[in-house]
Design a protein around this motif. Structure first.
Motif, PDB file in Angstrom:
ATOM      1  N   ARG A  21       0.808  -1.227   0.000  1.00 13.62           N
ATOM      2  CA  ARG A  21       0.000   0.000   0.000  1.00 13.62           C
ATOM      3  C   ARG A  21       0.838   1.272   0.000  1.00 13.62           C
ATOM      4  N   HIS A  22       2.092   1.206   0.419  1.00 13.25           N
ATOM      5  CA  HIS A  22       2.959   2.385   0.441  1.00 13.25           C
ATOM      6  C   HIS A  22       3.958   2.394  -0.719  1.00 13.25           C
ATOM      7  N   PHE A  23       3.710   1.546  -1.712  1.00 12.78           N
ATOM      8  CA  PHE A  23       4.530   1.490  -2.920  1.00 12.78           C
ATOM      9  C   PHE A  23       3.669   1.866  -4.118  1.00 12.78           C
ATOM     10  N   GLN A  24       4.310   2.084  -5.241  1.00 13.93           N
ATOM     11  CA  GLN A  24       3.601   2.525  -6.442  1.00 13.93           C
ATOM     12  C   GLN A  24       2.495   1.551  -6.836  1.00 13.93           C
ATOM     13  N   SER A  25       2.772   0.258  -6.747  1.00  9.62           N
ATOM     14  CA  SER A  25       1.757  -0.733  -7.107  1.00  9.62           C
ATOM     15  C   SER A  25       2.177  -2.102  -6.590  1.00  9.62           C
ATOM     16  N   MET A  26       1.208  -3.015  -6.575  1.00 14.23           N
ATOM     17  CA  MET A  26       1.533  -4.409  -6.297  1.00 14.23           C
ATOM     18  C   MET A  26       2.317  -4.942  -7.491  1.00 14.23           C
ATOM     19  N   MET A  27       3.018  -6.040  -7.288  1.00 15.52           N
ATOM     20  CA  MET A  27       3.780  -6.659  -8.369  1.00 15.52           C
ATOM     21  C   MET A  27       3.066  -7.918  -8.843  1.00 15.52           C
ATOM     22  N   THR A  28       3.194  -8.188 -10.131  1.00 16.56           N
ATOM     23  CA  THR A  28       2.805  -9.492 -10.647  1.00 16.56           C
ATOM     24  C   THR A  28       3.873 -10.491 -10.235  1.00 16.56           C
ATOM     25  N   ARG A  29       3.613 -11.765 -10.430  1.00 17.53           N
ATOM     26  CA  ARG A  29       4.626 -12.771 -10.107  1.00 17.53           C
ATOM     27  C   ARG A  29       5.890 -12.526 -10.930  1.00 17.53           C
ATOM     28  N   ALA A  30       5.725 -12.196 -12.207  1.00 17.25           N
ATOM     29  CA  ALA A  30       6.901 -11.942 -13.056  1.00 17.25           C
ATOM     30  C   ALA A  30       7.685 -10.735 -12.556  1.00 17.25           C
ATOM     31  N   GLU A  31       7.003  -9.681 -12.137  1.00 17.63           N
ATOM     32  CA  GLU A  31       7.691  -8.492 -11.611  1.00 17.63           C
ATOM     33  C   GLU A  31       8.397  -8.803 -10.305  1.00 17.63           C
ATOM     34  N   SER A  32       7.757  -9.579  -9.433  1.00 16.94           N
ATOM     35  CA  SER A  32       8.377  -9.968  -8.167  1.00 16.94           C
ATOM     36  C   SER A  32       9.620 -10.815  -8.407  1.00 16.94           C
ATOM     37  N   ASP A  33       9.526 -11.773  -9.328  1.00 20.00           N
ATOM     38  CA  ASP A  33      10.689 -12.606  -9.662  1.00 20.00           C
ATOM     39  C   ASP A  33      11.809 -11.760 -10.264  1.00 20.00           C
ATOM     40  N   ALA A  34      11.448 -10.765 -11.087  1.00 15.73           N
ATOM     41  CA  ALA A  34      12.462  -9.883 -11.688  1.00 15.73           C
ATOM     42  C   ALA A  34      13.136  -9.041 -10.604  1.00 15.73           C
ATOM     43  N   TRP A  35      12.365  -8.575  -9.606  1.00 14.62           N
ATOM     44  CA  TRP A  35      12.956  -7.822  -8.497  1.00 14.62           C
ATOM     45  C   TRP A  35      13.943  -8.719  -7.740  1.00 14.62           C
ATOM     46  N   ALA A  36      13.526  -9.953  -7.471  1.00 11.80           N
ATOM     47  CA  ALA A  36      14.421 -10.891  -6.784  1.00 11.80           C
ATOM     48  C   ALA A  36      15.688 -11.121  -7.608  1.00 11.80           C
ATOM     49  N   ALA A  37      15.562 -11.193  -8.922  1.00 11.07           N
ATOM     50  CA  ALA A  37      16.740 -11.375  -9.779  1.00 11.07           C
ATOM     51  C   ALA A  37      17.678 -10.173  -9.664  1.00 11.07           C
ATOM     52  N   ARG A  38      17.122  -8.963  -9.572  1.00  9.18           N
ATOM     53  CA  ARG A  38      17.974  -7.781  -9.387  1.00  9.18           C
ATOM     54  C   ARG A  38      18.659  -7.818  -8.026  1.00  9.18           C
ATOM     55  N   LEU A  39      17.942  -8.272  -6.999  1.00 10.93           N
ATOM     56  CA  LEU A  39      18.549  -8.389  -5.672  1.00 10.93           C
ATOM     57  C   LEU A  39      19.678  -9.415  -5.688  1.00 10.93           C
ATOM     58  N   ARG A  40      19.460 -10.514  -6.376  1.00  9.81           N
ATOM     59  CA  ARG A  40      20.499 -11.542  -6.476  1.00  9.81           C
ATOM     60  C   ARG A  40      21.703 -11.025  -7.268  1.00  9.81           C
ATOM     61  N   ALA A  41      21.454 -10.255  -8.312  1.00 13.02           N
ATOM     62  CA  ALA A  41      22.546  -9.683  -9.101  1.00 13.02           C
ATOM     63  C   ALA A  41      23.386  -8.733  -8.249  1.00 13.02           C
ATOM     64  N   HIS A  42      22.730  -7.983  -7.360  1.00 11.55           N
ATOM     65  CA  HIS A  42      23.464  -7.100  -6.444  1.00 11.55           C
ATOM     66  C   HIS A  42      24.382  -7.944  -5.562  1.00 11.55           C
TER      67      HIS A  42
END
Length: 188
Positions: free
Chosen positions: A43-64
């Motif tokens: 609720r305090h973010f721009q929007s909820m994520m789809t499963r694909a968006e959530s997985d992509a965020w996790a991939a960016r975290l893993r890349a970091h």
């Protein structure tokens, strides 16, 4: 600019009395989406994520993690839940008046909130950031309506440093204005 090593290294694992902050596993993706796809959690973010968006965020975290050896850790309860959320440190990839900088952030699964996990894990991440990484400063930010988050920033000893317009949100977006909090390394 805060000092943060950029050399490749094995991913750090942190421990607290109740938690393990560890590198990511494939099994973390489903419970991460339970947070990122939940209307109340986001609720305090721009929007909820789809499963694909959530997985992509996790991939960016893993890349970091692959690049730095640290980042937003997957958090598990020692001897309990295998995934309670994410907490950690990230280099900020966009420009603002306070960048370059390293931010601290957290997202705790709804089933595990109100148990002090975010604060306990955040303190471990800050200890790692200031002790091991020898950062000069860590920042955090959220929208003014996210009182639980900025209250945690205050409990962590962070000091308010005004507002800024988040550069990744459209100019007319209701959540563009963010509060900024800062914490200098002990003794600095």
């Amino acid at each position: 600019m805060p000092h943060a090593p950029n050399d490749r290294r094995s991913a750090a694992t942190l421990r607290t009395p109740r938690l393990i902050l560890r590198p990511w596993r494939e099994a973390d993706l489903a419970p991460l989406f339970e947070i990122n796809g939940d209307a109340d959690s986001m609720r305090h973010f721009q929007s909820m994520m789809t499963r694909a968006e959530s997985d992509a965020w996790a991939a960016r975290l893993r890349a970091h993690f692959d690049e730095h050896g640290w980042g937003f850790w997957a958090v598990e309860e020692d001897g309990g839940a295998p995934f309670v959320g994410v907490v950690g440190l990230l280099t900020i990839p966009w420009q603002a008046r306070f960048t370059p900088a390293v931010e601290i952030g957290w997202r705790i699964h709804p089933r595990h909130r109100r148990r002090g996990f975010a604060e306990e894990a955040a303190r471990a991440a800050l200890d790692f950031g200031f002790g091991t990484l020898r950062l000069d400063e860590v920042v955090a930010f959220t929208i003014p309506a996210n009182e639980p988050s900025w209250r945690l920033m205050q409990r962590l000893g962070m000091r308010a440093d005004g507002h800024f317009d988040h550069p990744r949100l459209p100019v007319d977006h209701a959540m563009r204005q963010h509060l900024l909090y800062r914490l200098a390394a002990p003794g600095r």
